[in-house]
Design a protein around this motif. Structure first.
Motif, PDB file in Angstrom:
ATOM      1  N   ALA A 127     -21.812  19.563 -94.421  1.00  0.00           N
ATOM      2  CA  ALA A 127     -22.627  20.780 -94.362  1.00  0.00           C
ATOM      3  C   ALA A 127     -23.515  20.942 -95.595  1.00  0.00           C
ATOM      4  O   ALA A 127     -24.274  21.918 -95.690  1.00  0.00           O
ATOM      5  N   GLY A 128     -23.403  19.991 -96.532  1.00  0.00           N
ATOM      6  CA  GLY A 128     -24.198  20.082 -97.756  1.00  0.00           C
ATOM      7  C   GLY A 128     -23.746  21.194 -98.675  1.00  0.00           C
ATOM      8  O   GLY A 128     -24.539  21.737 -99.446  1.00  0.00           O
ATOM      9  N   ARG A 129     -22.454  21.550 -98.600  1.00  0.00           N
ATOM     10  CA  ARG A 129     -21.908  22.626 -99.423  1.00  0.00           C
ATOM     11  C   ARG A 129     -20.954  22.062-100.467  1.00  0.00           C
ATOM     12  O   ARG A 129     -20.249  21.073-100.206  1.00  0.00           O
ATOM     13  N   PRO A 130     -20.897  22.655-101.650  1.00  0.00           N
ATOM     14  CA  PRO A 130     -19.951  22.189-102.673  1.00  0.00           C
ATOM     15  C   PRO A 130     -18.521  22.538-102.277  1.00  0.00           C
ATOM     16  O   PRO A 130     -18.280  23.476-101.510  1.00  0.00           O
ATOM     17  N   MET A 131     -17.589  21.787-102.788  1.00  0.00           N
ATOM     18  CA  MET A 131     -16.172  22.035-102.519  1.00  0.00           C
ATOM     19  C   MET A 131     -15.706  23.190-103.409  1.00  0.00           C
ATOM     20  O   MET A 131     -15.003  23.007-104.405  1.00  0.00           O
ATOM     21  N   ARG A 132     -16.118  24.393-103.051  1.00  0.00           N
ATOM     22  CA  ARG A 132     -15.787  25.581-103.830  1.00  0.00           C
ATOM     23  C   ARG A 132     -15.614  26.775-102.895  1.00  0.00           C
ATOM     24  O   ARG A 132     -16.441  26.981-101.994  1.00  0.00           O
ATOM     25  N   PHE A 133     -14.552  27.549-103.115  1.00  0.00           N
ATOM     26  CA  PHE A 133     -14.249  28.690-102.259  1.00  0.00           C
ATOM     27  C   PHE A 133     -13.938  29.907-103.127  1.00  0.00           C
ATOM     28  O   PHE A 133     -13.148  29.819-104.071  1.00  0.00           O
ATOM     29  N   GLY A 134     -14.542  31.037-102.770  1.00  0.00           N
ATOM     30  CA  GLY A 134     -14.284  32.252-103.518  1.00  0.00           C
ATOM     31  C   GLY A 134     -12.844  32.709-103.374  1.00  0.00           C
ATOM     32  O   GLY A 134     -12.200  33.130-104.340  1.00  0.00           O
ATOM     33  N   SER A 135     -12.304  32.628-102.154  1.00  0.00           N
ATOM     34  CA  SER A 135     -10.925  33.058-101.918  1.00  0.00           C
ATOM     35  C   SER A 135     -10.290  32.190-100.850  1.00  0.00           C
ATOM     36  O   SER A 135     -10.949  31.759 -99.907  1.00  0.00           O
ATOM     37  N   MET A 136      -8.994  31.954-101.018  1.00  0.00           N
ATOM     38  CA  MET A 136      -8.245  31.139-100.056  1.00  0.00           C
ATOM     39  C   MET A 136      -6.937  31.835 -99.726  1.00  0.00           C
ATOM     40  O   MET A 136      -6.250  32.369-100.602  1.00  0.00           O
ATOM     41  N   LEU A 137      -6.578  31.805 -98.456  1.00  0.00           N
ATOM     42  CA  LEU A 137      -5.305  32.329 -97.978  1.00  0.00           C
ATOM     43  C   LEU A 137      -4.439  31.152 -97.536  1.00  0.00           C
ATOM     44  O   LEU A 137      -4.832  30.380 -96.653  1.00  0.00           O
ATOM     45  N   ASP A 138      -3.287  31.010 -98.150  1.00  0.00           N
ATOM     46  CA  ASP A 138      -2.361  29.915 -97.859  1.00  0.00           C
ATOM     47  C   ASP A 138      -1.231  30.467 -96.992  1.00  0.00           C
ATOM     48  O   ASP A 138      -0.300  31.106 -97.487  1.00  0.00           O
ATOM     49  N   LEU A 139      -1.332  30.233 -95.683  1.00  0.00           N
ATOM     50  CA  LEU A 139      -0.338  30.727 -94.732  1.00  0.00           C
ATOM     51  C   LEU A 139       0.901  29.832 -94.751  1.00  0.00           C
ATOM     52  O   LEU A 139       0.792  28.611 -94.649  1.00  0.00           O
ATOM     53  N   GLY A 140       2.076  30.442 -94.837  1.00  0.00           N
ATOM     54  CA  GLY A 140       3.290  29.649 -94.926  1.00  0.00           C
ATOM     55  C   GLY A 140       3.257  28.794 -96.166  1.00  0.00           C
ATOM     56  O   GLY A 140       3.543  27.600 -96.120  1.00  0.00           O
ATOM     57  N   CYS A 141       2.931  29.421 -97.292  1.00  0.00           N
ATOM     58  CA  CYS A 141       2.650  28.665 -98.525  1.00  0.00           C
ATOM     59  C   CYS A 141       3.862  27.915 -99.056  1.00  0.00           C
ATOM     60  O   CYS A 141       3.718  26.972 -99.833  1.00  0.00           O
ATOM     61  N   VAL A 166      -4.037  15.500 -96.806  1.00  0.00           N
ATOM     62  CA  VAL A 166      -4.778  15.282 -95.561  1.00  0.00           C
ATOM     63  C   VAL A 166      -5.755  16.435 -95.329  1.00  0.00           C
ATOM     64  O   VAL A 166      -6.919  16.225 -94.954  1.00  0.00           O
ATOM     65  N   LEU A 167      -5.312  17.644 -95.584  1.00  0.00           N
ATOM     66  CA  LEU A 167      -6.169  18.810 -95.397  1.00  0.00           C
ATOM     67  C   LEU A 167      -7.314  18.826 -96.410  1.00  0.00           C
ATOM     68  O   LEU A 167      -8.451  19.150 -96.066  1.00  0.00           O
ATOM     69  N   ARG A 168      -7.008  18.475 -97.637  1.00  0.00           N
ATOM     70  CA  ARG A 168      -8.075  18.432 -98.656  1.00  0.00           C
ATOM     71  C   ARG A 168      -9.159  17.437 -98.245  1.00  0.00           C
ATOM     72  O   ARG A 168     -10.352  17.748 -98.324  1.00  0.00           O
ATOM     73  N   ASP A 169      -8.755  16.271 -97.800  1.00  0.00           N
ATOM     74  CA  ASP A 169      -9.734  15.258 -97.393  1.00  0.00           C
ATOM     75  C   ASP A 169     -10.569  15.755 -96.223  1.00  0.00           C
ATOM     76  O   ASP A 169     -11.789  15.543 -96.176  1.00  0.00           O
ATOM     77  N   ALA A 170      -9.913  16.418 -95.262  1.00  0.00           N
ATOM     78  CA  ALA A 170     -10.633  16.909 -94.086  1.00  0.00           C
ATOM     79  C   ALA A 170     -11.608  18.022 -94.465  1.00  0.00           C
ATOM     80  O   ALA A 170     -12.752  18.054 -93.990  1.00  0.00           O
ATOM     81  N   VAL A 171     -11.191  18.935 -95.304  1.00  0.00           N
ATOM     82  CA  VAL A 171     -12.062  20.032 -95.733  1.00  0.00           C
ATOM     83  C   VAL A 171     -13.219  19.496 -96.563  1.00  0.00           C
ATOM     84  O   VAL A 171     -14.378  19.912 -96.385  1.00  0.00           O
ATOM     85  N   GLU A 172     -12.930  18.575 -97.464  1.00  0.00           N
ATOM     86  CA  GLU A 172     -13.994  17.978 -98.286  1.00  0.00           C
ATOM     87  C   GLU A 172     -15.043  17.306 -97.411  1.00  0.00           C
ATOM     88  O   GLU A 172     -16.247  17.433 -97.669  1.00  0.00           O
ATOM     89  N   ALA A 173     -14.594  16.604 -96.379  1.00  0.00           N
ATOM     90  CA  ALA A 173     -15.528  15.905 -95.492  1.00  0.00           C
ATOM     91  C   ALA A 173     -16.437  16.906 -94.775  1.00  0.00           C
ATOM     92  O   ALA A 173     -17.650  16.666 -94.627  1.00  0.00           O
ATOM     93  N   GLU A 174     -15.875  18.021 -94.334  1.00  0.00           N
ATOM     94  CA  GLU A 174     -16.691  19.026 -93.630  1.00  0.00           C
ATOM     95  C   GLU A 174     -17.656  19.733 -94.582  1.00  0.00           C
ATOM     96  O   GLU A 174     -18.798  20.025 -94.219  1.00  0.00           O
ATOM     97  N   MET A 175     -17.219  20.006 -95.780  1.00  0.00           N
ATOM     98  CA  MET A 175     -18.108  20.651 -96.758  1.00  0.00           C
ATOM     99  C   MET A 175     -19.251  19.711 -97.139  1.00  0.00           C
ATOM    100  O   MET A 175     -20.408  20.122 -97.256  1.00  0.00           O
TER     101      MET A 175
END
Length: 314
Positions: A146-160, A134-143
């Protein structure tokens, strides 16, 4: 949901410990009244035996003795300052004491330490858990918007946890850091070789003390984590501090139709939409997406939830 029954902690009195185990045998045979009687004798022998008081509260609750359950849970709480067994939560559930008490670190740590080995199977096979997707779909939709690729330099996974979220987002991330309070969950995540760094720590403390590192994160994720946190304000404020200027914060919560925060019968917290908007605003964040989402089921029924993607307020 992890097992919320008492984890045995010895009273230090061998006879009391044996009586406690005898009471559990009676309870297992559906002799709840007999089990309660034995537990009363047990706590007379060992008045500070928190495990026995908690078990007595649970059994009295099952047989409909609310007043007796409250008395026993209060004794368990008073004998266990770290609330290792979760007596304060049980009191809140039955309408006594504080309405939405915080879960103590000791309670959460033992809850997930004992659950870690079967966590993945329980969530995905029995609870229909789909929070990371669900989160991946939501993040992909926002990226995409915004016309941005689905790519992040760094990610913090809280409560991983065991790394379910990390597995979904790893293909889109250059550097992945995970934080979880439970060492046993961290061990499960480590075995999957997904993370560049794993930290066992309290979430708010990790963010406040920059245990997660001084680098700014382009994506901060919290999948099915905030259902165990009553007050989100310190964590959201911490997230705002570690986010890159163009970073995103994506998380899921369980929700309810009222205001504020509510402790559910499942002993998880539900956060209202207005509460989330206020907490984000206080931290200088704004929701790009705040939508209904069902990330798990409970007794075969979907649990009401929200998926949120936020950024720094412009």
């Amino acid at each position: 949901m992890p097992d919320t029954g008492p984890l045995f902690v010895s009273s230090g009195d061998l006879i009391a410990d044996r009586r406690y185990k005898w009471a559990l045998d009676h309870a297992a045979q559906d002799d709840l009244s007999g089990a309660a009687d034995i537990l009363v004798q047990t706590v007379q022998l060992a008045p500070r035996f928190a495990t026995a008081w908690f078990a007595l509260g649970a059994i009295r609750d099952q047989i409909g003795d609310r007043r007796g359950a409250i008395a026993a849970f209060e004794k368990a709480r008073d004998a266990d300052p770290e609330d290792y067994h979760g007596a304060r939560l049980q009191l809140a559930r039955i309408g006594a004491g504080e309405a939405t008490p915080a879960m103590t670190q000791a309670y959460v740590r033992r809850l997930f330490d004992q659950y870690a080995a079967r966590y993945d199977a329980a969530l995905t096979k029995h609870l229909g858990y789909r929070g990371p997707a669900v989160l991946r779909d939501a993040v992909e939709a926002e990226m995409r918007a915004a016309g941005r690729p689905m790519r992040f330099g760094s990610m913090l996974d809280l409560g991983c946890g065991t790394g379910l979220g990390g597995a979904v987002f790893r293909p889109f991330v250059d550097r992945l850091v995970g934080v979880d309070l439970s060492p046993a969950m961290i061990a499960q995540a480590s075995a999957k070789a997904l993370y560049d760094r794993l930290v066992s720590a309290d979430l708010a403390a990790a963010l406040d003390e920059e245990i997660v590192g001084a680098a700014k994160y382009h994506l901060v994720l919290a999948a099915d984590v905030f259902v165990y946190v009553n007050d989100l304000e310190p964590i959201v404020a911490g997230v705002a501090r570690v986010m890159a200027p163009d970073g995103l914060f994506a998380f899921t919560v369980e929700t309810h139709s009222g205001d504020g925060v509510k402790l559910l019968p499942t002993l998880r917290y539900a956060h209202s939409e207005l509460y989330l908007r206020n907490v984000l605003n206080s931290a200088g964040l704004a929701p790009l997406r705040l939508a209904e989402a069902f990330v798990r089921t409970e007794k075969g029924e979907p649990v009401a939830g929200l998926v949120v993607v936020a950024s720094a307020r412009k």
